[in-house]
Design an enzyme around this catalytic site. Structure first.
Site, PDB file in Angstrom:
ATOM      1  N   ARG A   1       3.705 -11.254  -6.141  1.00 12.67           N
ATOM      2  CA  ARG A   1       4.138 -10.221  -7.077  1.00 12.67           C
ATOM      3  C   ARG A   1       4.395 -10.840  -8.438  1.00 12.67           C
ATOM      4  O   ARG A   1       4.939 -11.941  -8.534  1.00 12.67           O
ATOM      5  CB  ARG A   1       5.418  -9.553  -6.563  1.00 12.67           C
TER       6      ARG A   1
ATOM      7  N   CYS B   1     -15.301  -1.861  16.194  1.00 12.25           N
ATOM      8  CA  CYS B   1     -13.861  -1.563  16.108  1.00 12.25           C
ATOM      9  C   CYS B   1     -13.591  -0.352  15.212  1.00 12.25           C
ATOM     10  O   CYS B   1     -12.789   0.521  15.544  1.00 12.25           O
ATOM     11  CB  CYS B   1     -13.085  -2.764  15.570  1.00 12.25           C
TER      12      CYS B   1
ATOM     13  N   ILE C   1       4.254  -6.306 -13.699  1.00 12.56           N
ATOM     14  CA  ILE C   1       4.048  -5.056 -12.966  1.00 12.56           C
ATOM     15  C   ILE C   1       4.223  -5.344 -11.471  1.00 12.56           C
ATOM     16  O   ILE C   1       3.267  -5.418 -10.701  1.00 12.56           O
ATOM     17  CB  ILE C   1       2.670  -4.441 -13.266  1.00 12.56           C
TER      18      ILE C   1
ATOM     19  N   HIS D   1       5.292   4.934  -3.864  1.00 14.89           N
ATOM     20  CA  HIS D   1       6.748   5.121  -3.861  1.00 14.89           C
ATOM     21  C   HIS D   1       7.146   6.433  -4.522  1.00 14.89           C
ATOM     22  O   HIS D   1       6.517   6.869  -5.495  1.00 14.89           O
ATOM     23  CB  HIS D   1       7.429   3.958  -4.585  1.00 14.89           C
TER      24      HIS D   1
ATOM     25  N   ALA E   1       0.819  -1.224   0.000  1.00 14.29           N
ATOM     26  CA  ALA E   1       0.000   0.000   0.000  1.00 14.29           C
ATOM     27  C   ALA E   1       0.845   1.262   0.000  1.00 14.29           C
ATOM     28  O   ALA E   1       0.411   2.301   0.498  1.00 14.29           O
ATOM     29  CB  ALA E   1      -0.964  -0.004   1.187  1.00 14.29           C
TER      30      ALA E   1
ATOM     31  N   VAL F   1     -11.220 -15.907 -18.620  1.00 12.59           N
ATOM     32  CA  VAL F   1     -10.851 -16.100 -20.023  1.00 12.59           C
ATOM     33  C   VAL F   1     -10.192 -17.469 -20.167  1.00 12.59           C
ATOM     34  O   VAL F   1      -9.251 -17.803 -19.442  1.00 12.59           O
ATOM     35  CB  VAL F   1      -9.890 -14.990 -20.490  1.00 12.59           C
TER      36      VAL F   1
END
Length: 483
Positions: free
Chosen positions: A313, A404, A338, A49, A46, A172
């Site tokens: 990743r 919460c 990516i 950069h 998250a 797909v």
């Protein structure tokens, strides 16, 4: 016949959908899961950069810096949680300080604004809990943090409002091309094969499989797993910036960072050689993360951990993002490999994708009625007067469901009926946060399930936790009315 079919509704596919929705085009966004943001976008750091890490001259460097700017702009337009808190790359030796200086010069070359190299004394003023062996750091004030799934959902909603068609539960399975038309075959029995002039392949860790359905094997994706701790908000003030250690060949290393909602996030490690569905956590790797993170920030109480998770990743066999028209299939645009800083770069990658499509023949005529804005209700952020007015308008906003996170029934109902509405318990969780707090849904989970059942007119046992098949209830323990 569509002008463009986008495959994959993670942050990259959603960004492309929103970018193309600015133009007079017929566009569809195809996703195999029952919601958007179900892949790498759901399980990452998250971080927005700054752009000092990618090597000069790469697409990563250019798109990282551009994407950092666009993320700040788009999150304001789309009402997405974002904070520009800055990042620190901390050195723990004089040798690592040399690496910090290299990153500083690289960041300057990449166009990262307002960077500064800090001494230990300057670092301590910014981060009092920094590790005892830290000697200095690179400070990049343009870095930030964002809600990754909130961003993806918002981008998709805005794209849909502006005319994009979202096709969920649509895996797909094959692609054929005859002359200038692609035919996409899916596992969705309710849909005819999809015909389109162009395809944007944003399928994440499956992007090589999509490429191979219709053309040559031009690249290969090798999933890299990263594991994380999420700590309770009681730990959220231990760090005030995104804190990195000096990066290694496997990535940016273990980070410690606040989240946009006040928790503390720690991780990820980097583990190669995993399968595309291996998203479990392991004690060995979590222990390694703890030991490494304790070097960065002192006093982390892991008894306050409320969640562990792992993400995959999309590591490719190239050293840069793959953003190009396929060499073997004209009209197919690959947005692949990516990895980090992919979340940051996604809005800029979408601009590149649109430009590639334009250059290969797609006419991009801007809509006069494009609506860039999106809003949703954040009840606890309202003034007392606004809260009273909202409750008067709809009493559901006066009933707290998640103690919460202080989330109301009104917000949950609104999330179900939005343009890209939630269909599952975790879908609600990603949109308005019930279940994200300390008890992780122990109190509010059954109530959220009941609200989904009521609002969608579904039997309770048909409501799912998250992805297809994740049913929560299987039936009653005894018959109603039985003595």
């Amino acid at each position: 016949m569509y002008d463009v079919a986008i495959i994959g509704a993670g942050i990259v596919g959603a960004s492309v959908a929103r970018e193309l929705s600015r133009y007079d085009l017929k566009v569809c966004l195809i996703e195999k899961e029952n919601d958007v943001s179900e892949g790498a976008t759901k399980a990452n750091s998250a971080i927005v950069h700054a752009g000092y890490d990618p090597e000069e001259g790469t697409d990563m460097a250019r798109l990282n810096v551009r994407g950092c700017h666009l993320t700040e702009v788009y999150t304001k337009e789309l009402d997405v949680p974002y904070k520009k808190i800055g990042s620190l790359v901390v050195a723990f030796s004089e040798e690592e300080m040399e690496h910090v200086e290299m990153l500083f010069h690289r960041g300057n070359a990449n166009g990262v604004p307002d960077q500064k190299i800090l001494s230990r004394e300057e670092l301590l003023k910014m981060e009092p809990n920094i590790g005892d062996t830290a000697v200095g750091a690179l400070y990049s004030p343009s870095a930030g943090i964002v809600g990754p799934w909130e961003f993806t959902i918002a981008l998709t909603e805005n794209a849909v409002v502006n005319g994009v068609e979202l096709l969920l539960d649509t895996e797909v399975v094959d692609i054929k091309k005859e002359e200038d038309v692609f035919t996409i075959y899916t596992a969705n029995a309710e849909l005819d094969p999809i015909q389109t002039k162009y395809i944007v392949n944003a399928a994440g860790i499956y992007s090589d499989a999509i490429m191979n359905m219709v053309g040559d094997q031009e690249f290969k994706i090798r999933p890299r797993r990263g594991q994380y701790f999420v700590l309770d908000k009681s730990q959220g003030e231990l760090a005030h910036h995104v804190i990195f250690q000096c990066p290694t060949a496997l990535g940016k290393g273990i980070l410690v960072s606040p989240t946009v909602h006040g928790n503390l996030l720690i991780g990820p490690d980097a583990e190669d050689g995993v399968e595309r569905d291996e998203t479990g956590t392991t004690k060995e790797r979590m222990d390694y993360i703890r030991e490494t993170a304790d070097k960065s920030i002192k006093g982390i109480n892991y008894r306050e951990s409320i969640r562990n998770f792992a993400g995959l990743r999309a590591q490719s066999d190239r050293n840069d993002f793959i953003i190009e028209e396929s060499k073997s299939v004209k009209g197919l645009i690959n947005l692949a490999g990516i990895k980090s800083p992919g979340l940051t770069s996604a809005p800029a990658i979408a601009e590149d994708a649109a430009e590639i499509l334009k250059n290969i023949g797609l006419e991009l005529k801007k809509k006069e009625n494009f609506n860039p804005s999106r809003r949703q209700t954040h009840f606890m952020s309202l003034s007392p007067e606004e809260k009273a007015a909202k409750i008067k308008e709809d009493p559901k906003f006066g009933r707290i469901i998640c103690r919460c996170e202080n989330i109301t029934e009104g917000e949950i109902v609104e999330a179900i009926h939005r343009p890209v509405g939630a269909l599952t318990v975790d879908g609600i969780k990603r949109r308005v946060r019930p279940g994200m707090g300390r008890c992780q849904g122990g109190f509010c989970g059954p109530r959220v399930l009941e609200i989904i059942s009521r609002e969608l007119d579904l039997p309770l046992e048909d409501v799912m936790q998250d992805t297809k098949g994740s049913y929560i209830l299987v039936g009653e323990t005894k018959n109603r009315g039985e003595e």
